[in-house]
Design an enzyme around this catalytic site. Structure first.
Site, PDB file in Angstrom:
ATOM      1  N   ASP A 148     -11.457  24.318  38.391  1.00 54.52           N
ATOM      2  CA  ASP A 148     -13.255  23.911  38.829  1.00 54.52           C
ATOM      3  C   ASP A 148     -12.885  25.844  40.232  1.00 54.52           C
ATOM      4  O   ASP A 148     -13.451  26.417  40.503  1.00 54.52           O
ATOM      5  CB  ASP A 148     -13.381  23.544  39.615  1.00 54.52           C
ATOM      6  CG  ASP A 148     -14.524  23.134  38.628  1.00 54.52           C
ATOM      7  OD1 ASP A 148     -14.542  23.205  37.503  1.00 54.52           O
ATOM      8  OD2 ASP A 148     -14.750  21.359  39.034  1.00 54.52           O
TER       9      ASP A 148
ATOM     10  N   ARG B 245     -20.257  28.716  41.414  1.00 52.15           N
ATOM     11  CA  ARG B 245     -18.957  29.011  41.504  1.00 52.15           C
ATOM     12  C   ARG B 245     -19.123  30.594  41.859  1.00 52.15           C
ATOM     13  O   ARG B 245     -17.615  30.868  42.747  1.00 52.15           O
ATOM     14  CB  ARG B 245     -17.694  28.460  41.126  1.00 52.15           C
ATOM     15  CG  ARG B 245     -18.330  26.760  41.812  1.00 52.15           C
ATOM     16  CD  ARG B 245     -16.632  25.744  41.146  1.00 52.15           C
ATOM     17  NE  ARG B 245     -16.890  24.555  40.412  1.00 52.15           N
ATOM     18  CZ  ARG B 245     -17.355  23.501  42.009  1.00 52.15           C
ATOM     19  NH1 ARG B 245     -17.279  23.550  43.280  1.00 52.15           N
ATOM     20  NH2 ARG B 245     -17.678  22.479  41.729  1.00 52.15           N
TER      21      ARG B 245
END
Ligand code: S3P
EC number: 2.5.1.19
Length: 431
Positions: free
Chosen positions: A317, A390
């Site tokens: 991630d 993100r």
């Protein structure tokens, strides 16, 4: 929530901060708490949109959840077979973890359920869980032959299987282990590299028989889960934005308190250290079966690195913000073996390349990664989070070293994993 943010460059990061609870651990605490016998008390649960979707799903299946002062969540567990048929479709929002883990968990229930999600989640591949679950005896229908949500599940008896996963995915592994709790024999999952092991740790914390081995894990059914106390550490994936920010803004020195540093998640620390980043782990300890530390980061001169293989799932991630660090590193950074990035909340290879290019960075997309040549001046520009939390937070970090203000649109999505990000981002900088 404002959907547009304007970030002015500069502002050293000094002092101490704490980031919200770990998203992955929070999902699992709620799921296992609901399936446990007796009460589970969770401290520090992430109240991001993804985790709220998981909480709502269990409320809809008759689980009583009490919010108490002092950041305490009390879950009245109903035992492995105590969930009730939900009266409505379960909305997983943007959360791939909710949808994939719930698919496994619901496959063995004695009732019917339907899972759906937002326009991003309805495009993400589900066959990676639907196919092996079907092999266990699950009955699941979905769009495009079961590849896309909505997914409809008719609970049925399950058999244990051995599954070789084509990708290193904790979501696949966890879905099969949750289904395995209801199977008539052991369930084994093998994966090409180790993915995050929060499910294994928390299942064991709740009393399940989980046995990891080199290359995989086996879950033996038959034991009841017992309600437990769980303290959720800060999310290393959220800390990552502040780690990179402190590394690239000269004069920064920041301590991030109480962060989960599970070795299956700490690839970001290894990568940033290999780039020359000064990062220290202070006061390493354990909390509800998970390693935790305070992370000290000092501004550093970075250099390009090559990233691939087993390191990729340990930092899966963090590639958006790693690509930002690479823009400010001397030389070339090559990211390979990371095709999975193409099926995250957005295609993160395409998203980061387009937005970093808009800022003036030298980036090239590859099928399974990116090549970034550091050292270009980033200019004032208008970019977008593209609806991916993100990407939005990574652009904010990149903006700290731009020549002028950067405007980021579509930023409301940061509440998916990091409610309060923009406030903490402002508060941690001396401007
Ligand atoms: C997660 C696993 C990862 C990660 C996601 C959360 C989890 O996905 O990208 O944000 O909580 O299990 P994959 O397992 O599909 O790689």
């Amino acid at each position: 929530m404002r959907d547009l943010q304007v970030i002015r460059p500069g502002g050293r990061l000094r002092g101490e901060i704490q980031v919200p609870g770990d998203k992955s651990i929070s999902h699992r605490a709620v799921m296992l708490g609901a399936l446990g016998k007796g009460e589970t008390v969770v401290r520090g649960l992430l109240r991001g949109e993804d985790n709220l979707a998981t909480l709502e799903a269990f409320r809809g299946m008759g689980v009583e959840v009490l919010d108490e002062p002092g950041d305490v969540l009390r879950i009245r567990g109903r035992g492995l077979n105590g969930l009730q048929e939900p009266q409505d479709v379960i909305d997983c929002g943007n959360s791939g973890t909710t949808m994939r883990l719930m698919t496994g968990l619901l496959a063995g229930q004695r009732f019917f359920s339907v899972l759906t999600g937002d326009r991003f989640l309805r495009k993400r591949p589900m066959k990676r869980v639907v196919v092996p679950l079907t092999g266990m005896g699950a009955r699941i229908l979905g769009r495009a032959g079961g590849e896309f949500a909505p997914l409809a599940l008719k609970g049925s008896p399950l058999t244990g299987i051995t599954h070789q996963s084509a990708v290193a995915s904790a979501q696949v592994k966890s879905a099969l282990m949750l289904a395995g709790l209801y199977a008539d024999g052991p369930t084994t999952i093998r994966e090409p590299h180790v993915s995050r092991d929060h499910s294994e740790r928390m299942l064991r914390w709740f009393g399940a028989d989980v046995r990891p081995f080199d290359g995989g894990v086996t879950l033996y059914p038959g034991r009841a889960l017992q309600g437990r106390e769980v303290t959720v550490p800060g999310d290393i994936s959220s800390a990552a934005f502040f780690m990179v920010a402190a590394l690239i803004v000269p004069g920064s020195e920041l301590i991030i308190r109480q962060v989960g540093v599970n070795p299956t998640r700490s690839g970001i620390i290894d990568i940033l250290r290999a780039m020359g980043g000064q990062i220290e782990l202070l006061d390493q300890r354990e909390c509800s079966g998970e390693p935790v530390a305070d992370i000290l980061v000092r501004a550093s001169d970075l250099k390009g690195v090559e990233i691939g293989g087993a390191l990729v799932p340990r930092a899966i991630d963090e590639f958006p913000v790693i690509s930002v660090a690479a823009c400010f590193a001397e030389g070339r950074t090559v990211i390979r073996d990371a095709r999975e990035l193409r099926v995250k909340e957005t295609d993160r290879i395409a998203s980061m390349c387009s937005q970093l290019e808009a800022l003036g960075a030298q980036v090239e997309a590859r099928d399974d990664g990116m090549v970034i040549d550091g050292g270009s001046e980033l200019g004032a520009a208008q970019v977008s989070a593209l609806g991916d939390h993100r990407i939005g937070m990574s652009m904010a970090v990149a903006a700290l070293r731009a020549r002028g203000s950067v405007t980021i649109s579509e930023t409301a999505c940061t509440a998916t994993s990091f409610p309060g990000f923009w406030e903490l981002f402002d508060a941690s900088r001396e401007v």
